[in-house]
Design a protein around this motif. Structure first.
Motif, PDB file in Angstrom:
ATOM      1  N   LYS A 197      -4.635  -7.853  -1.381  1.00  0.00           N
ATOM      2  CA  LYS A 197      -4.044  -9.021  -2.040  1.00  0.00           C
ATOM      3  C   LYS A 197      -2.620  -8.744  -2.507  1.00  0.00           C
ATOM      4  O   LYS A 197      -1.995  -9.589  -3.144  1.00  0.00           O
ATOM      5  CB  LYS A 197      -4.898  -9.446  -3.238  1.00  0.00           C
ATOM      6  CG  LYS A 197      -6.278  -9.948  -2.865  1.00  0.00           C
ATOM      7  CD  LYS A 197      -7.043 -10.412  -4.094  1.00  0.00           C
ATOM      8  CE  LYS A 197      -8.407 -10.955  -3.704  1.00  0.00           C
ATOM      9  NZ  LYS A 197      -9.187 -11.406  -4.886  1.00  0.00           N
ATOM     10  N   SER A 230      -5.295  -1.248 -12.108  1.00  0.00           N
ATOM     11  CA  SER A 230      -5.995  -1.233 -10.826  1.00  0.00           C
ATOM     12  C   SER A 230      -5.132  -1.965  -9.794  1.00  0.00           C
ATOM     13  O   SER A 230      -4.175  -2.663 -10.153  1.00  0.00           O
ATOM     14  CB  SER A 230      -7.370  -1.887 -10.939  1.00  0.00           C
ATOM     15  OG  SER A 230      -7.253  -3.244 -11.342  1.00  0.00           O
ATOM     16  N   ARG A 231      -5.491  -1.792  -8.534  1.00  0.00           N
ATOM     17  CA  ARG A 231      -4.725  -2.445  -7.493  1.00  0.00           C
ATOM     18  C   ARG A 231      -5.641  -2.953  -6.392  1.00  0.00           C
ATOM     19  O   ARG A 231      -6.713  -2.384  -6.168  1.00  0.00           O
ATOM     20  CB  ARG A 231      -3.669  -1.501  -6.920  1.00  0.00           C
ATOM     21  CG  ARG A 231      -4.225  -0.291  -6.185  1.00  0.00           C
ATOM     22  CD  ARG A 231      -3.134   0.741  -5.888  1.00  0.00           C
ATOM     23  NE  ARG A 231      -2.129   0.221  -4.974  1.00  0.00           N
ATOM     24  CZ  ARG A 231      -0.920   0.748  -4.823  1.00  0.00           C
ATOM     25  NH1 ARG A 231      -0.569   1.804  -5.530  1.00  0.00           N
ATOM     26  NH2 ARG A 231      -0.063   0.236  -3.964  1.00  0.00           N
ATOM     27  N   ASP A 232      -5.195  -4.013  -5.737  1.00  0.00           N
ATOM     28  CA  ASP A 232      -5.892  -4.568  -4.581  1.00  0.00           C
ATOM     29  C   ASP A 232      -4.843  -4.715  -3.490  1.00  0.00           C
ATOM     30  O   ASP A 232      -4.087  -5.696  -3.471  1.00  0.00           O
ATOM     31  CB  ASP A 232      -6.538  -5.908  -4.939  1.00  0.00           C
ATOM     32  CG  ASP A 232      -7.377  -6.476  -3.808  1.00  0.00           C
ATOM     33  OD1 ASP A 232      -7.157  -6.101  -2.643  1.00  0.00           O
ATOM     34  OD2 ASP A 232      -8.251  -7.308  -4.091  1.00  0.00           O
ATOM     35  N   ASN A 233      -4.786  -3.738  -2.601  1.00  0.00           N
ATOM     36  CA  ASN A 233      -3.743  -3.756  -1.573  1.00  0.00           C
ATOM     37  C   ASN A 233      -3.909  -4.930  -0.613  1.00  0.00           C
ATOM     38  O   ASN A 233      -2.914  -5.430  -0.074  1.00  0.00           O
ATOM     39  CB  ASN A 233      -3.741  -2.440  -0.802  1.00  0.00           C
ATOM     40  CG  ASN A 233      -3.256  -1.279  -1.646  1.00  0.00           C
ATOM     41  OD1 ASN A 233      -2.527  -1.466  -2.626  1.00  0.00           O
ATOM     42  ND2 ASN A 233      -3.652  -0.078  -1.268  1.00  0.00           N
ATOM     43  N   SER A 245       0.801  -1.223   0.000  1.00  0.00           N
ATOM     44  CA  SER A 245       0.000   0.000   0.000  1.00  0.00           C
ATOM     45  C   SER A 245       0.836   1.277   0.000  1.00  0.00           C
ATOM     46  O   SER A 245       0.319   2.333  -0.358  1.00  0.00           O
ATOM     47  CB  SER A 245      -0.940  -0.005   1.197  1.00  0.00           C
ATOM     48  OG  SER A 245      -0.202  -0.065   2.402  1.00  0.00           O
ATOM     49  N   ASN A 257      -4.220   5.862  -5.486  1.00  0.00           N
ATOM     50  CA  ASN A 257      -5.082   5.404  -6.582  1.00  0.00           C
ATOM     51  C   ASN A 257      -5.248   6.391  -7.735  1.00  0.00           C
ATOM     52  O   ASN A 257      -6.192   6.257  -8.513  1.00  0.00           O
ATOM     53  CB  ASN A 257      -6.463   4.971  -6.067  1.00  0.00           C
ATOM     54  CG  ASN A 257      -6.424   3.602  -5.417  1.00  0.00           C
ATOM     55  OD1 ASN A 257      -5.681   2.726  -5.840  1.00  0.00           O
ATOM     56  ND2 ASN A 257      -7.221   3.431  -4.381  1.00  0.00           N
TER      57      ASN A 257
END
Length: 114
Positions: free
Chosen positions: A74, A69-72, A29, A54
């Motif tokens: 994961k 895109s991101r998924d912190n 993150s 973001n």
């Protein structure tokens, strides 16, 4: 620290691919994340970035076709690539950067061919 890309492959023009980059050993993150690519005989170039807050940024050549895109939770960043063109063929690299560190993945090959 490792960045592991996946999702590359062979696709026809107009097709889609989704690249993933999983981070191991970093606090995801706090990093700005990016996708870069390098075609044979060419310099590595920026494709898209997403900041820790973001904000996104895209190369003109992929605007409207690619989405980062991101998924912190994961520890993963994605690159959705639609309407692929022959000139998108390259090795795609994941990058994690902040004020202190700069990490790169090993790359994943994307080949667009009929």
């Amino acid at each position: 620290v490792q960045l592991v890309e996946s999702g590359g492959g062979l696709v026809q023009p107009g097709g889609s691919l989704r690249l993933s980059c999983a981070g191991v050993g970093i606090i995801f993150s706090v990093f700005d994340m990016g996708w870069y690519r390098q075609a044979p005989g060419k310099q590595r170039e920026l494709v898209a970035t997403i900041s820790s807050s973001n904000r996104t940024n895209y190369a003109d050549s992929v605007k409207g076709r690619f989405t980062i895109s991101r998924d912190n939770a994961k520890n993963t960043v994605y690159l959705q690539m639609n309407s692929l063109k022959l000139e998108d063929t390259a090795v795609y690299y994941c990058n994690a950067e902040n004020w202190r560190s700069d990490y790169w993945g090993q790359g994943t090959q994307v080949t667009v061919s009929s």
